[in-house]
Design a protein around this motif. Structure first.
Motif, PDB file in Angstrom:
ATOM      1  N   TYR A  53      -2.466   8.411   7.230  1.00 59.59           N
ATOM      2  CA  TYR A  53      -2.100   8.811   5.870  1.00 59.59           C
ATOM      3  C   TYR A  53      -1.640   7.573   5.090  1.00 59.59           C
ATOM      4  O   TYR A  53      -0.504   7.468   4.648  1.00 59.59           O
ATOM      5  CB  TYR A  53      -0.953   9.810   5.874  1.00 59.59           C
TER       6      TYR A  53
ATOM      7  N   ASP B  99       5.796   3.072  -0.876  1.00 57.94           N
ATOM      8  CA  ASP B  99       5.130   1.769  -0.856  1.00 57.94           C
ATOM      9  C   ASP B  99       5.612   1.004   0.365  1.00 57.94           C
ATOM     10  O   ASP B  99       6.825   0.836   0.574  1.00 57.94           O
ATOM     11  CB  ASP B  99       5.450   0.986  -2.127  1.00 57.94           C
TER      12      ASP B  99
ATOM     13  N   ASP C 289     -10.082  -0.077   4.794  1.00 59.59           N
ATOM     14  CA  ASP C 289      -9.628   0.504   3.533  1.00 59.59           C
ATOM     15  C   ASP C 289      -9.944   1.984   3.589  1.00 59.59           C
ATOM     16  O   ASP C 289     -11.123   2.379   3.589  1.00 59.59           O
ATOM     17  CB  ASP C 289     -10.348  -0.145   2.342  1.00 59.59           C
TER      18      ASP C 289
ATOM     19  N   MET D  91       0.842  -1.192   0.000  1.00 60.68           N
ATOM     20  CA  MET D  91       0.000   0.000   0.000  1.00 60.68           C
ATOM     21  C   MET D  91       0.880   1.246   0.000  1.00 60.68           C
ATOM     22  O   MET D  91       2.079   1.181   0.294  1.00 60.68           O
ATOM     23  CB  MET D  91      -0.892   0.013   1.239  1.00 60.68           C
ATOM     24  N   LYS D  92       0.280   2.384  -0.306  1.00 61.63           N
ATOM     25  CA  LYS D  92       0.986   3.654  -0.260  1.00 61.63           C
ATOM     26  C   LYS D  92       0.703   4.360   1.061  1.00 61.63           C
ATOM     27  O   LYS D  92      -0.410   4.302   1.587  1.00 61.63           O
ATOM     28  CB  LYS D  92       0.577   4.533  -1.442  1.00 61.63           C
TER      29      LYS D  92
ATOM     30  N   GLY E 280     -13.555   5.246   5.984  1.00 60.81           N
ATOM     31  CA  GLY E 280     -13.336   4.181   5.014  1.00 60.81           C
ATOM     32  C   GLY E 280     -14.305   3.045   5.210  1.00 60.81           C
ATOM     33  O   GLY E 280     -15.351   3.180   5.862  1.00 60.81           O
TER      34      GLY E 280
ATOM     35  N   LEU F 255      -3.545  12.000  -2.288  1.00 57.98           N
ATOM     36  CA  LEU F 255      -2.431  11.565  -1.451  1.00 57.98           C
ATOM     37  C   LEU F 255      -1.095  12.088  -1.960  1.00 57.98           C
ATOM     38  O   LEU F 255      -0.248  12.514  -1.170  1.00 57.98           O
ATOM     39  CB  LEU F 255      -2.394  10.033  -1.378  1.00 57.98           C
TER      40      LEU F 255
ATOM     41  N   LEU G  69      -7.502   9.115  -0.257  1.00 55.77           N
ATOM     42  CA  LEU G  69      -6.660   7.955  -0.472  1.00 55.77           C
ATOM     43  C   LEU G  69      -7.129   7.131  -1.666  1.00 55.77           C
ATOM     44  O   LEU G  69      -6.438   6.256  -2.138  1.00 55.77           O
ATOM     45  CB  LEU G  69      -6.626   7.074   0.779  1.00 55.77           C
TER      46      LEU G  69
ATOM     47  N   GLN H 260      -3.258   3.846   2.749  1.00 52.92           N
ATOM     48  CA  GLN H 260      -4.408   3.247   2.077  1.00 52.92           C
ATOM     49  C   GLN H 260      -5.150   2.238   2.936  1.00 52.92           C
ATOM     50  O   GLN H 260      -6.315   1.944   2.675  1.00 52.92           O
ATOM     51  CB  GLN H 260      -3.951   2.608   0.761  1.00 52.92           C
ATOM     52  N   GLN H 261      -4.495   1.699   3.952  1.00 52.13           N
ATOM     53  CA  GLN H 261      -5.149   0.829   4.915  1.00 52.13           C
ATOM     54  C   GLN H 261      -4.623   1.129   6.309  1.00 52.13           C
ATOM     55  O   GLN H 261      -3.483   1.573   6.477  1.00 52.13           O
ATOM     56  CB  GLN H 261      -4.901  -0.647   4.594  1.00 52.13           C
TER      57      GLN H 261
END
Length: 327
Positions: free
Chosen positions: A95, A19, A33, A1-2, A67, A304, A327, A97-98
């Motif tokens: 900050y 990443d 998420d 994830m980022k 999310g 993001l 995100l 993605q998950q």
């Protein structure tokens, strides 16, 4: 994830999207998420190297997200399902993605609020409700002074205090923000601290009366003035240090007026304590959001990969309400 990392203490230029491995939810945690994350003053302080995360918390910035639940660790007691639209209060990690977060710190979003806008709510709602009502015991008819009218905390605090029947005074740094506080947020008194002494102005506009409760994000710079602005049995709750950490306190004033000076922070509290606060927010604040009495305010959203621009905008102080990362 980022996810966003701070490469070294400094300005927005030190923020970097990388990443990284996705989190794995532990016992009692849910995996979310992330759709949006809110920016907070604590993120800026951490970016500058002044506010490290609590032991065991993620080094990634971000104290609140919205999310959808995508997974569970063992032993989750709350009745959630995959796909539930939720918000979460975090000790860090927003900050990204998950995020994995204790279920006690997660709430379904209020009715009528879209999933992006919902990211503006958990940190400010929990901070304001826990400090004004659970700590300071603000009562209907009392006067509350809220410093920083148009930030995320200020916009929520003004609306919440009005909804619960307080007389609301606030400070802001321009005539435009003063007008916003009165016309849009419905503050009873709004003071431009660049032009007026807020202690004198408050009493002049409030029938000679000061504040019963002050919610302060400034700290040292305002300590003596806040003490002067309080009424007998007043409560000063300091939740930020934008104006410094150290100041001299005249204990004679404290004793003469029987005042309480309270310092609090939300981030390092135990999971169980945060759970109590989030349950109180669900019961007391979410109905006000659902019926439109309290409106979540989003100033601007950023992708993001625009996180540096988002922090520059936040640092400018030009926003009214919350700044969000998508995100």
């Amino acid at each position: 994830m980022k996810a966003v990392f701070v490469t070294e203490p400094g300005g927005p230029e030190v923020l970097e999207v990388r990443d990284v491995p996705a989190p794995v939810p532990g016992p009692g945690e849910v995996l979310i998420d992330v759709v949006a994350a809110g920016l907070n003053r604590a993120d800026v302080q951490q970016r500058k190297g002044h506010y490290p995360p609590p032991p065991g918390a993620s080094e990634i910035l971000g104290l609140e997200v919205s999310g959808r639940i995508s997974g569970f660790g063992p032993g989750v007691a709350k009745p959630f399902s995959k796909g539930d639209k939720v918000v979460a209060l975090l000790a860090g990690g927003g900050y990204a993605q998950q995020v994995a977060v204790p279920a006690e710190q997660v709430l379904r979003i209020p009715e009528g609020v879209d999933l992006v806008t919902a990211a503006s709510l958990p940190e400010v709602a929990a901070t304001v409700y826990s400090n004004l009502y659970m700590t300071a015991q603000l009562q209907a008819g009392e006067t509350v002074l809220i410093h920083g009218a148009t930030g995320g905390i200020g916009t929520m605090a003004i609306q919440m205090a009005k909804a619960f029947g307080a007389v609301v005074a606030t400070t802001a740094g321009s005539q435009e923000k003063v007008s916003t506080a009165k016309a849009y947020l419905n503050a009873d008194i709004a003071i431009d601290y660049t032009r007026e002494d807020f202690v004198d102005s408050l009493r002049a506009q409030n029938g000679g009366k000061g504040a019963d409760v002050i919610l302060d994000v400034v700290g040292a710079k305002y300590l003596d003035k806040n003490i002067d602005a309080l009424e007998t049995y007043g409560r000063l709750v300091v939740i930020g240090l934008q104006g410094g950490r150290r100041a001299e306190l005249d204990l004679g004033k404290l004793l003469a007026k029987r005042l309480a000076v309270i310092g609090t922070s939300l981030r390092p509290r135990a999971v169980a304590e945060k759970g109590v606060i989030m349950d109180a927010v669900r019961d007391a604040v979410w109905p006000l959001v659902a019926d439109g009495t309290v409106k979540p305010l989003v100033a601007k959203t950023f992708a993001l990969d625009q996180v540096r621009a988002a922090h520059r905008y936040f640092d400018s102080g030009d926003h009214v309400g919350k700044v969000l990362l998508l995100l």
